[in-house]
Motif scaffolding. Structure first.
Motif, PDB file in Angstrom:
ATOM      1  N   PHE A 203      -2.792  -1.528   0.867  1.00  0.00           N
ATOM      2  CA  PHE A 203      -1.323  -0.343   0.726  1.00  0.00           C
ATOM      3  C   PHE A 203      -1.911   0.046  -1.456  1.00  0.00           C
ATOM      4  CE2 PHE A 203       0.431  -2.362   4.044  1.00  0.00           C
ATOM      5  CZ  PHE A 203       0.653  -0.923   4.898  1.00  0.00           C
ATOM      6  N   GLU A 204      -2.173  -1.036  -1.964  1.00  0.00           N
ATOM      7  CA  GLU A 204      -2.070  -0.710  -3.397  1.00  0.00           C
ATOM      8  C   GLU A 204      -3.076   0.275  -3.909  1.00  0.00           C
ATOM      9  OE1 GLU A 204      -1.457  -1.793  -7.914  1.00  0.00           O
ATOM     10  OE2 GLU A 204      -1.683  -3.489  -5.890  1.00  0.00           O
ATOM     11  N   ALA A 205      -4.604   0.728  -3.646  1.00  0.00           N
ATOM     12  CA  ALA A 205      -5.298   1.013  -3.287  1.00  0.00           C
ATOM     13  C   ALA A 205      -5.261   3.009  -2.868  1.00  0.00           C
ATOM     14  CB  ALA A 205      -6.336   0.905  -3.086  1.00  0.00           C
ATOM     15  N   LEU A 206      -3.933   2.703  -1.596  1.00  0.00           N
ATOM     16  CA  LEU A 206      -4.144   4.204  -0.951  1.00  0.00           C
ATOM     17  C   LEU A 206      -2.944   4.543  -1.794  1.00  0.00           C
ATOM     18  CD1 LEU A 206      -3.953   5.941   1.693  1.00  0.00           C
ATOM     19  CD2 LEU A 206      -1.992   4.115   2.708  1.00  0.00           C
TER      20      LEU A 206
ATOM     21  N   GLU B 289      -3.309   6.196  -5.244  1.00  0.00           N
ATOM     22  CA  GLU B 289      -4.596   7.713  -4.106  1.00  0.00           C
ATOM     23  C   GLU B 289      -4.038   8.698  -4.162  1.00  0.00           C
ATOM     24  OE1 GLU B 289      -8.595   9.016  -2.641  1.00  0.00           O
ATOM     25  OE2 GLU B 289      -9.262   7.076  -3.175  1.00  0.00           O
ATOM     26  N   TRP B 290      -3.169   8.376  -4.322  1.00  0.00           N
ATOM     27  CA  TRP B 290      -1.863   9.083  -2.940  1.00  0.00           C
ATOM     28  C   TRP B 290      -0.426   8.541  -3.219  1.00  0.00           C
ATOM     29  CZ3 TRP B 290      -6.698   8.196   0.330  1.00  0.00           C
ATOM     30  CH2 TRP B 290      -7.019   9.490   1.180  1.00  0.00           C
ATOM     31  N   PRO B 291      -0.275   8.995  -3.728  1.00  0.00           N
ATOM     32  CA  PRO B 291       1.359   8.430  -4.781  1.00  0.00           C
ATOM     33  C   PRO B 291       2.518   8.796  -3.418  1.00  0.00           C
ATOM     34  CG  PRO B 291       0.672  10.057  -6.566  1.00  0.00           C
ATOM     35  CD  PRO B 291      -0.762   9.535  -5.742  1.00  0.00           C
ATOM     36  N   ALA B 292       2.118  10.274  -3.450  1.00  0.00           N
ATOM     37  CA  ALA B 292       2.811  10.586  -2.048  1.00  0.00           C
ATOM     38  C   ALA B 292       3.696  10.294  -1.531  1.00  0.00           C
ATOM     39  CB  ALA B 292       2.813  12.273  -1.935  1.00  0.00           C
ATOM     40  N   ASP B 293       3.342   8.624  -0.997  1.00  0.00           N
ATOM     41  CA  ASP B 293       3.241   7.992   0.106  1.00  0.00           C
ATOM     42  C   ASP B 293       3.942   6.954  -0.098  1.00  0.00           C
ATOM     43  OD1 ASP B 293       3.304   6.242   2.154  1.00  0.00           O
ATOM     44  OD2 ASP B 293       0.791   6.395   3.059  1.00  0.00           O
ATOM     45  N   LEU B 294       5.026   7.473   0.178  1.00  0.00           N
ATOM     46  CA  LEU B 294       6.130   6.591  -0.280  1.00  0.00           C
ATOM     47  C   LEU B 294       6.308   4.661   0.594  1.00  0.00           C
ATOM     48  CD1 LEU B 294       9.165   8.918  -1.675  1.00  0.00           C
ATOM     49  CD2 LEU B 294       7.904   6.455  -2.316  1.00  0.00           C
ATOM     50  N   VAL B 295       5.874   5.021   1.583  1.00  0.00           N
ATOM     51  CA  VAL B 295       5.653   4.090   2.832  1.00  0.00           C
ATOM     52  C   VAL B 295       4.320   2.766   2.286  1.00  0.00           C
ATOM     53  CG1 VAL B 295       4.504   3.794   5.153  1.00  0.00           C
ATOM     54  CG2 VAL B 295       6.453   5.702   4.837  1.00  0.00           C
ATOM     55  N   ALA B 296       4.079   3.415   1.968  1.00  0.00           N
ATOM     56  CA  ALA B 296       2.746   2.478   1.524  1.00  0.00           C
ATOM     57  C   ALA B 296       3.124   1.690   0.073  1.00  0.00           C
ATOM     58  CB  ALA B 296       1.190   3.385   1.291  1.00  0.00           C
ATOM     59  N   ILE B 297       3.794   2.715  -0.545  1.00  0.00           N
ATOM     60  CA  ILE B 297       4.436   1.545  -2.051  1.00  0.00           C
ATOM     61  C   ILE B 297       5.424   0.908  -1.770  1.00  0.00           C
ATOM     62  CG2 ILE B 297       5.747   2.168  -4.013  1.00  0.00           C
ATOM     63  CD1 ILE B 297       4.562   5.021  -4.326  1.00  0.00           C
ATOM     64  N   LYS B 298       6.204   1.106  -0.717  1.00  0.00           N
ATOM     65  CA  LYS B 298       6.949   0.375  -0.150  1.00  0.00           C
ATOM     66  C   LYS B 298       6.535  -0.630   0.674  1.00  0.00           C
ATOM     67  CE  LYS B 298      11.331  -1.146   0.375  1.00  0.00           C
ATOM     68  NZ  LYS B 298      11.625  -1.825  -0.184  1.00  0.00           N
TER      69      LYS B 298
END
Length: 414
Positions: A112-115, A118-127
């Protein structure tokens, strides 16, 4: 309200309603809204959409009980089949969820962190990355993801609360308070920011401030999901407990901490945690333990998170039979023997001695309890939970030492 940027990777599969459904889910996830379950209908209507189905699996896995794994399975299958036409972003998101489903929590976090990087627009991955960082006691990853969210999404609702809590867990209390207050200026209903500031006030011993702050925010929680509503009331009870307001704490327990969803693991550990604290302060929890122990009994084979297991075990130790307590510990030992190197500190060095310690404490053997708990203390941060939640182990150790003639005080769990 759009929660992802124009740079968010295109979503494959589904019809014209898939993207709005995903955005609605993102807002509910970040804001701890009461309509997260809407995602299931959206995923059911779009079996060829990997991202919707993978996130439906996430919601079930985040239940934090074995039932969640059962309910996630069909969505994992659909997400897997949809990968045939998925984007690289979607494939990598699904890979992170697959690691989660295998109970490879460190692997899920790293993916999730690597994703997100690379794509910081993905707030769901950040959460979801922060979710795993928290459960693994990885404050550095929690902070990195919070900072990433601010770097790319500053000023959006529910974003500054992500950083506020990460800063508090990293001991930057001034920064945490600044971000929490800013978060509430952006979105007054940011219940995660309410929670982050409660942590700051609890850590600094600002009990009266904490009571006032949570009373100021409490009316908002009725419109939120079960977890954050109950957890913020748990923090409210903690402030009243610090003031010795026994009646107020029991009222909060009866009205807000137990009985809404007893099958929910977070409700179970929150209730056990509060009753445990009440008794350490000399208050009689009476028969309130029994229904909590009855639910804990159903969790003795889960072994998903050591932090959870220790709360289930203490509830059983307060109300259970010796045979089932020993069975739980043997099962816990078996789980610890199977853990990978990256989680050995949590299970073997922290959970196992802590388990023996809290059972000894519940049985009245304070000297043995102090010995085991002291052994666990240097590693306890790895079991997950927040500093405030893990304080119960330090408090139990201090109570055990005070009754055996040993010196008071201990190494803090965080």
């Amino acid at each position: 309200m759009i929660f992802f940027e124009s740079s968010f990777p295109a979503m494959t599969g589904g019809d014209a309603g898939a993207l709005p459904a995903y955005d609605h889910y993102c807002a509910q996830l970040l804001g701890y809204g009461p309509k997260l379950r809407d995602l299931f209908a959206a995923a059911d209507a779009a079996p060829d959409c990997a991202l919707l189905n993978a996130n439906a699996a996430c919601l079930h896995l985040a239940f934090e009980g074995r039932e969640g794994w059962d309910h996630a399975a069909p969505y994992l299958v659909k997400a897997g089949k949809a990968l045939v036409h998925a984007s690289d972003h979607e494939r990598r998101f699904c890979d992170a969820v697959a690691a989660w489903s295998r109970r490879d929590f460190p692997g899920a976090l790293s993916r999730f962190e690597a994703l997100a990087m690379e794509w910081p627009a993905d707030l769901v991955a950040i959460k979801w990355g922060q979710y795993h960082a928290f459960n693994l006691g990885d404050q550095a990853a929690l902070l990195r993801l919070g900072q990433l969210a601010i770097e790319h999404h500053a000023g959006k609702p529910y974003i500054h609360g992500l950083l506020a809590f990460a800063l508090e867990q990293s001991h930057d209390l001034r920064g945490a308070e600044r971000e929490a207050r800013h978060a509430v200026e952006v979105a007054i209903d940011d219940a995660w920011a309410h929670h982050a500031l409660a942590h700051v006030m609890e850590t600094e011993g600002r009990v009266q401030d904490g009571v006032k702050w949570m009373a100021h925010c409490a009316h908002i929680w009725d419109a939120k999901g079960t977890f954050i509503r109950e957890h913020n009331w748990w923090h409210t009870a903690l402030f009243h407990l610090a003031l010795g307001n026994e009646a107020q704490v029991f009222e909060i327990f009866d009205d807000h901490l137990w009985g809404e969803w007893p099958e929910f693991p977070q409700e179970q550990i929150g209730a056990a945690s509060m009753l445990w604290r009440l008794e350490l302060q000399g208050f009689d929890a009476g028969e309130r333990w029994q229904p909590v122990a009855d639910q804990a009994r159903t969790r003795k084979g889960d072994h998903l998170f050591p932090f959870h297991d220790l709360h289930y075990l203490f509830a059983l130790a307060r109300c259970g039979r010796d045979g089932e307590i020993e069975e739980f510990i043997r099962s816990l030992e078996n789980r610890a023997s199977q853990c990978c190197e990256s989680t050995s500190a949590a299970w073997q060095r922290a959970a196992l001695p802590a388990a023996q310690g809290i059972v000894a404490f519940a049985r009245g053997d304070k000297e043995l309890a102090a010995e085991y708990l002291a052994t666990a203390m240097p590693y306890l941060e790895k079991i997950g939970g927040s500093h405030a939640q893990r304080a119960i182990f330090t408090q139990t150790l201090e109570a055990a030492r005070s009754r055996t003639g040993a010196l008071k005080g201990s190494n803090s769990a965080g």
